[in-house]
Scaffold this motif. Structure first.
Motif, PDB file in Angstrom:
ATOM      1  N   LEU A  65       0.604  -1.728   0.172  1.00 49.31           N
ATOM      2  CA  LEU A  65      -0.241  -0.186   0.297  1.00 49.31           C
ATOM      3  C   LEU A  65       0.730   1.539  -0.376  1.00 49.31           C
ATOM      4  N   LEU A  66       0.229   2.293  -0.898  1.00 45.98           N
ATOM      5  CA  LEU A  66       1.749   3.247  -0.800  1.00 45.98           C
ATOM      6  C   LEU A  66       0.695   4.220  -0.137  1.00 45.98           C
ATOM      7  N   LEU A  67       0.149   5.163   0.341  1.00 45.35           N
ATOM      8  CA  LEU A  67      -0.158   6.323   0.535  1.00 45.35           C
ATOM      9  C   LEU A  67       0.400   7.618   0.208  1.00 45.35           C
ATOM     10  N   ARG A  68      -0.283   8.448  -0.342  1.00 47.41           N
ATOM     11  CA  ARG A  68       0.625   9.721  -0.872  1.00 47.41           C
ATOM     12  C   ARG A  68       0.085  10.695  -0.383  1.00 47.41           C
ATOM     13  N   ASN A  69       0.923  11.982   0.988  1.00 46.57           N
ATOM     14  CA  ASN A  69      -0.490  13.117   1.400  1.00 46.57           C
ATOM     15  C   ASN A  69       0.179  14.263   0.672  1.00 46.57           C
ATOM     16  N   ALA A  70      -0.442  14.826  -0.458  1.00 46.30           N
ATOM     17  CA  ALA A  70      -1.198  15.887  -1.654  1.00 46.30           C
ATOM     18  C   ALA A  70      -1.374  16.751  -1.062  1.00 46.30           C
ATOM     19  N   ASP A  71      -2.076  16.642   0.827  1.00 47.48           N
ATOM     20  CA  ASP A  71      -2.790  17.710   1.290  1.00 47.48           C
ATOM     21  C   ASP A  71      -1.942  18.472   2.055  1.00 47.48           C
ATOM     22  N   ASP A  72      -2.230  20.026   2.554  1.00 53.34           N
ATOM     23  CA  ASP A  72      -1.563  21.012   3.442  1.00 53.34           C
ATOM     24  C   ASP A  72      -1.353  20.246   4.612  1.00 53.34           C
ATOM     25  N   VAL A  73      -2.660  19.444   5.384  1.00 49.74           N
ATOM     26  CA  VAL A  73      -1.784  19.026   6.559  1.00 49.74           C
ATOM     27  C   VAL A  73      -1.387  17.755   6.921  1.00 49.74           C
ATOM     28  N   PRO A  74      -1.210  17.669   7.778  1.00 49.28           N
ATOM     29  CA  PRO A  74      -0.254  15.922   8.476  1.00 49.28           C
ATOM     30  C   PRO A  74      -1.834  14.896   8.249  1.00 49.28           C
ATOM     31  N   GLN A  75      -1.498  13.867   7.934  1.00 46.13           N
ATOM     32  CA  GLN A  75      -2.839  13.097   8.064  1.00 46.13           C
ATOM     33  C   GLN A  75      -2.119  11.603   8.728  1.00 46.13           C
ATOM     34  N   THR A  76      -2.926  11.443   9.433  1.00 48.33           N
ATOM     35  CA  THR A  76      -2.231  10.387  10.197  1.00 48.33           C
ATOM     36  C   THR A  76      -3.145   8.729  10.074  1.00 48.33           C
ATOM     37  N   PHE A  77      -2.021   7.875   9.803  1.00 47.06           N
ATOM     38  CA  PHE A  77      -2.898   6.315   9.082  1.00 47.06           C
ATOM     39  C   PHE A  77      -1.788   4.991  10.505  1.00 47.06           C
ATOM     40  N   GLY A  78      -2.772   4.830  11.155  1.00 43.65           N
ATOM     41  CA  GLY A  78      -2.012   3.994  11.979  1.00 43.65           C
ATOM     42  C   GLY A  78      -1.297   4.627  12.882  1.00 43.65           C
ATOM     43  N   PRO A  79      -0.835   4.153  13.223  1.00 45.62           N
ATOM     44  CA  PRO A  79       0.441   4.979  13.909  1.00 45.62           C
ATOM     45  C   PRO A  79       1.260   5.927  13.406  1.00 45.62           C
ATOM     46  N   VAL A  80       1.586   6.109  12.091  1.00 43.75           N
ATOM     47  CA  VAL A  80       2.170   6.927  11.195  1.00 43.75           C
ATOM     48  C   VAL A  80       1.606   8.302  11.143  1.00 43.75           C
ATOM     49  N   LEU A  81       2.319   8.836  11.286  1.00 50.42           N
ATOM     50  CA  LEU A  81       1.933  10.412  10.558  1.00 50.42           C
ATOM     51  C   LEU A  81       2.294  10.803   9.605  1.00 50.42           C
ATOM     52  N   ILE A  82       1.684  11.248   8.422  1.00 50.37           N
ATOM     53  CA  ILE A  82       1.941  11.463   6.830  1.00 50.37           C
ATOM     54  C   ILE A  82       1.890  12.638   6.552  1.00 50.37           C
ATOM     55  N   MET A  83       3.128  13.573   6.845  1.00 51.13           N
ATOM     56  CA  MET A  83       2.866  15.094   6.818  1.00 51.13           C
ATOM     57  C   MET A  83       3.148  15.196   4.931  1.00 51.13           C
ATOM     58  N   PRO A  84       2.473  16.675   4.443  1.00 51.63           N
ATOM     59  CA  PRO A  84       2.353  17.226   3.273  1.00 51.63           C
ATOM     60  C   PRO A  84       3.760  16.500   2.541  1.00 51.63           C
ATOM     61  N   GLY A  85       2.739  15.955   1.277  1.00 55.20           N
ATOM     62  CA  GLY A  85       3.876  15.531   0.759  1.00 55.20           C
ATOM     63  C   GLY A  85       5.010  14.624   0.525  1.00 55.20           C
ATOM     64  N   GLN A  86       4.924  14.022   1.824  1.00 56.23           N
ATOM     65  CA  GLN A  86       5.307  12.784   1.736  1.00 56.23           C
ATOM     66  C   GLN A  86       4.688  11.494   1.546  1.00 56.23           C
ATOM     67  N   SER A  87       4.759  10.213   1.226  1.00 59.97           N
ATOM     68  CA  SER A  87       4.420   9.426   1.465  1.00 59.97           C
ATOM     69  C   SER A  87       5.103   8.208   2.111  1.00 59.97           C
ATOM     70  N   PHE A  88       3.916   6.846   1.981  1.00 63.60           N
ATOM     71  CA  PHE A  88       4.051   6.161   3.411  1.00 63.60           C
ATOM     72  C   PHE A  88       3.816   5.203   2.694  1.00 63.60           C
ATOM     73  N   ARG A  89       4.649   3.780   2.854  1.00 61.49           N
ATOM     74  CA  ARG A  89       4.620   2.164   2.129  1.00 61.49           C
ATOM     75  C   ARG A  89       4.998   1.033   3.342  1.00 61.49           C
ATOM     76  N   LEU A  90       3.829   0.506   3.091  1.00 59.37           N
ATOM     77  CA  LEU A  90       3.491   0.040   3.636  1.00 59.37           C
ATOM     78  C   LEU A  90       2.970  -2.032   3.121  1.00 59.37           C
ATOM     79  N   PRO A  91       3.941  -2.346   2.920  1.00 60.41           N
ATOM     80  CA  PRO A  91       4.175  -4.373   2.623  1.00 60.41           C
ATOM     81  C   PRO A  91       3.521  -5.016   3.028  1.00 60.41           C
ATOM     82  N   PHE A  92       2.553  -5.810   2.925  1.00 62.35           N
ATOM     83  CA  PHE A  92       1.832  -7.175   3.502  1.00 62.35           C
ATOM     84  C   PHE A  92       3.248  -7.862   2.942  1.00 62.35           C
ATOM     85  N   GLU A  93       2.584  -9.147   4.174  1.00 59.42           N
ATOM     86  CA  GLU A  93       2.905 -10.788   4.256  1.00 59.42           C
ATOM     87  C   GLU A  93       2.256 -11.563   4.048  1.00 59.42           C
TER      88      GLU A  93
END
Length: 137
Positions: A65-93
């Motif tokens: 799963l690749l979440l990209r935050n193009a918003d102006d504010v941080p977004q929370t996904f689970g325990p992770v804070l994704i800052m504006p302009g950042q992406s977060f990758r979550l691999p599943f096994e």
């Protein structure tokens, strides 16, 4: 009449190939982007549905799963804070159903269903059908 039989045979051949040939996955990531202005629209009382409530992934094909935050504010996904302009990758096994807190959803929840690896036959046809529906949406 013979032409119709040839077309029918070609359709059956194409379905058989789609069921047996493993899908080529150049990238195993499934991208979802939180668009700019999502938070401000939600704070203004608008019902903003930017991500599906449930995301389906498949082990071995699309299992990151690749979440990209193009918003102006941080977004929370689970325990992770994704800052504006950042992406977060979550691999599943492991195939399972996962539940996460997610500020990009109005209800604050996101469910991720990770299906087992594709096997030749019906599961591969279903997977191809879902991928085609995504492209047409």
């Amino acid at each position: 009449m013979r032409g119709l039989a040839v077309v029918g045979a070609l359709v059956l051949l194409a379905l058989a190939a789609a069921a047996v040939v493993p899908p080529a996955a150049a990238a195993r990531e499934e991208l979802f982007e939180i668009p700019r202005g999502t938070w401000s629209q939600r704070m203004a009382g608008k019902d903003v549905a930017i991500l599906p409530d449930t995301i389906h992934l498949t082990l071995g094909t699309r299992d990151v799963l690749l979440l990209r935050n193009a918003d102006d504010v941080p977004q929370t996904f689970g325990p992770v804070l994704i800052m504006p302009g950042q992406s977060f990758r979550l691999p599943f096994e492991k195939s399972s159903t996962y539940h996460f807190a997610c500020t990009a959803h109005a209800n604050g929840q996101l469910t991720i269903v990770v299906d087992p690896p594709l096997t030749p036959g019906w599961s591969t046809l279903q997977w191809r059908w879902r991928q085609m529906q995504k492209l047409m949406a």
